[in-house]
Each structure stands twice: as C-alpha cells, then as structure tokens.
Design an enzyme around this catalytic site. Structure first.
Site, mmCIF file in Angstrom:
data_model
loop_
_atom_site.group_PDB
_atom_site.id
_atom_site.type_symbol
_atom_site.label_atom_id
_atom_site.label_comp_id
_atom_site.label_asym_id
_atom_site.label_seq_id
_atom_site.Cartn_x
_atom_site.Cartn_y
_atom_site.Cartn_z
ATOM 1 N N ASN A 82 1.069 -1.066 0.068
ATOM 2 C CA ASN A 82 0.103 -0.096 -0.099
ATOM 3 C C ASN A 82 0.833 1.068 -0.035
ATOM 4 O O ASN A 82 1.991 1.265 0.691
ATOM 5 C CB ASN A 82 -0.917 0.107 1.290
ATOM 6 C CG ASN A 82 -1.814 -1.113 1.216
ATOM 7 O OD1 ASN A 82 -2.459 -1.626 0.158
ATOM 8 N ND2 ASN A 82 -1.987 -1.695 2.372
ATOM 9 N N HIS A 140 6.620 -1.713 3.188
ATOM 10 C CA HIS A 140 6.348 -2.982 3.685
ATOM 11 C C HIS A 140 5.670 -3.821 2.596
ATOM 12 O O HIS A 140 4.759 -3.239 1.991
ATOM 13 C CB HIS A 140 5.595 -3.229 5.105
ATOM 14 C CG HIS A 140 4.553 -2.375 5.360
ATOM 15 N ND1 HIS A 140 4.456 -1.186 5.384
ATOM 16 C CD2 HIS A 140 3.273 -2.713 5.190
ATOM 17 C CE1 HIS A 140 3.246 -0.583 5.619
ATOM 18 N NE2 HIS A 140 2.682 -1.665 5.337
HETATM 19 P P1 AMP Z 1 -0.238 -1.054 5.635
HETATM 20 O O1 AMP Z 1 -2.026 -0.794 5.934
HETATM 21 O O2 AMP Z 1 -0.212 -1.605 4.304
HETATM 22 O O3 AMP Z 1 0.536 0.090 6.152
HETATM 23 O O4 AMP Z 1 -0.046 -2.250 6.896
HETATM 24 C C1 AMP Z 1 0.384 -1.955 8.110
HETATM 25 C C2 AMP Z 1 0.336 -3.499 8.519
HETATM 26 O O5 AMP Z 1 1.217 -3.798 9.807
HETATM 27 C C3 AMP Z 1 -0.693 -4.120 9.074
HETATM 28 O O6 AMP Z 1 -1.195 -5.261 8.303
HETATM 29 C C4 AMP Z 1 -0.842 -4.539 10.677
HETATM 30 O O7 AMP Z 1 -1.617 -5.557 11.079
HETATM 31 C C5 AMP Z 1 0.501 -4.554 10.571
HETATM 32 N N1 AMP Z 1 0.992 -4.174 11.881
HETATM 33 C C6 AMP Z 1 1.084 -2.854 12.520
HETATM 34 N N2 AMP Z 1 1.828 -3.070 13.770
HETATM 35 C C7 AMP Z 1 2.396 -4.254 13.903
HETATM 36 C C8 AMP Z 1 3.367 -4.863 14.693
HETATM 37 N N3 AMP Z 1 3.845 -4.388 15.880
HETATM 38 N N4 AMP Z 1 3.696 -6.163 14.412
HETATM 39 C C9 AMP Z 1 3.376 -6.621 13.261
HETATM 40 N N5 AMP Z 1 2.710 -6.268 12.272
HETATM 41 C C10 AMP Z 1 2.214 -4.958 12.757
#
Ligand code: AMP
Length: 118
Positions: free
Chosen positions: A82, A95
């Site tokens: 995203n 990511h």
């Molecule tokens: P996005 O919406 O593409 O920015 O995705 C962010 C992702 O990070 C989401 O799927 C969250 O569930 C994940 N996320 C946020 N904090 C953590 C964390 N501490 N450990 C693992 N995943 C996380």
C-alpha cells in the site's frame, strides 16, 4: 522513531521469519490469511515510491526466498504494498504484505467502485 524501525532494532517484539543484513520478514500482528508476512528493508524507506531500485532488486530476491521458505511458491501467493494515503498505507515504513496459505479472493471490483461497497 517509526514502529517498524523499532522492530528492526528489537525495541518492540516481532515474530520473525527471516532476516539478513538488509531485510526482515515477520508475521503481521493482524493476519488477513493463514499466512500473512510483512517484509521490510531495515533502513527506513517511506514507501515503494521512495525505494532505490538497486535496493528493491535485492529485496525482490529476499521476498522470493521467504515465499519459498514458507512453501508459498508451490500454490501461489499475493504480494501487496500500500503506497501513501490513497493506497491505504498506515505504517510509513515500506512493507510488502506476503499473503497466502489459502485460495485468496480478489476484491478488485470493490476497489474500482468503492462507493458500491459502502
Ligand atoms: P499498511 O496498512 O499497508 O500500512 O499495513 C500495516 C500492517 O502492519 C497491518 O497489516 C498491521 O496489522 C501491521 N502491523 C502494525 N503493527 C504491527 C506490529 N507491531 N507487528 C506486526 N505487524 C504490525
């Protein structure tokens, strides 16, 4: 410091899958599929638009390695990033979501006509 930089620095815990000098793969805390891994560069890069293509080339190999390790290469998987506000990016550290472990649905049409899914 951003949350994923803190994960890189082991300041907050993560469930790691694979790591090398430049990249880290760990389980998403809120999985949307049986397998949902996040792959990040260790250096802080805001999003896909900002990554140096030479670093992205190495990241491609790393993602392929993670997919093979988890045997996602056998039946397939989805790779998502995203990018920015309209792309739905919530964490401002590049990511890739590596998602699989089941036959995934494809929400393309909802995304193309977002008002129809409200
Ligand atoms: P996005 O919406 O593409 O920015 O995705 C962010 C992702 O990070 C989401 O799927 C969250 O569930 C994940 N996320 C946020 N904090 C953590 C964390 N501490 N450990 C693992 N995943 C996380």
């Amino acid at each position: 410091m951003c949350i994923f930089c803190k994960i890189v620095n082991n300041e907050i815990p993560s469930n790691k899958v694979l790591e090398d000098d430049e990249f880290l793969a760990f389980h998403d805390i809120n999985p949307i599929a049986p397998i949902h891994i996040l792959v990040i560069p260790k250096v802080h890069v805001e999003n896909f638009q900002e990554i140096d293509p030479s670093l992205m080339a190495k990241m491609t190999s790393f993602i392929q390695k993670v997919a093979s390790m988890l045997e996602l290469d056998k039946n397939g998987y989805r790779l998502i990033t995203n990018n920015g506000r309209d792309g739905g990016q919530e964490v401002g550290h590049l990511h890739f979501h590596l998602v699989g472990g089941t036959k995934l649905k494809w929400h393309r049409f909802n995304d193309a006509h977002p008002k129809e899914s409200l």
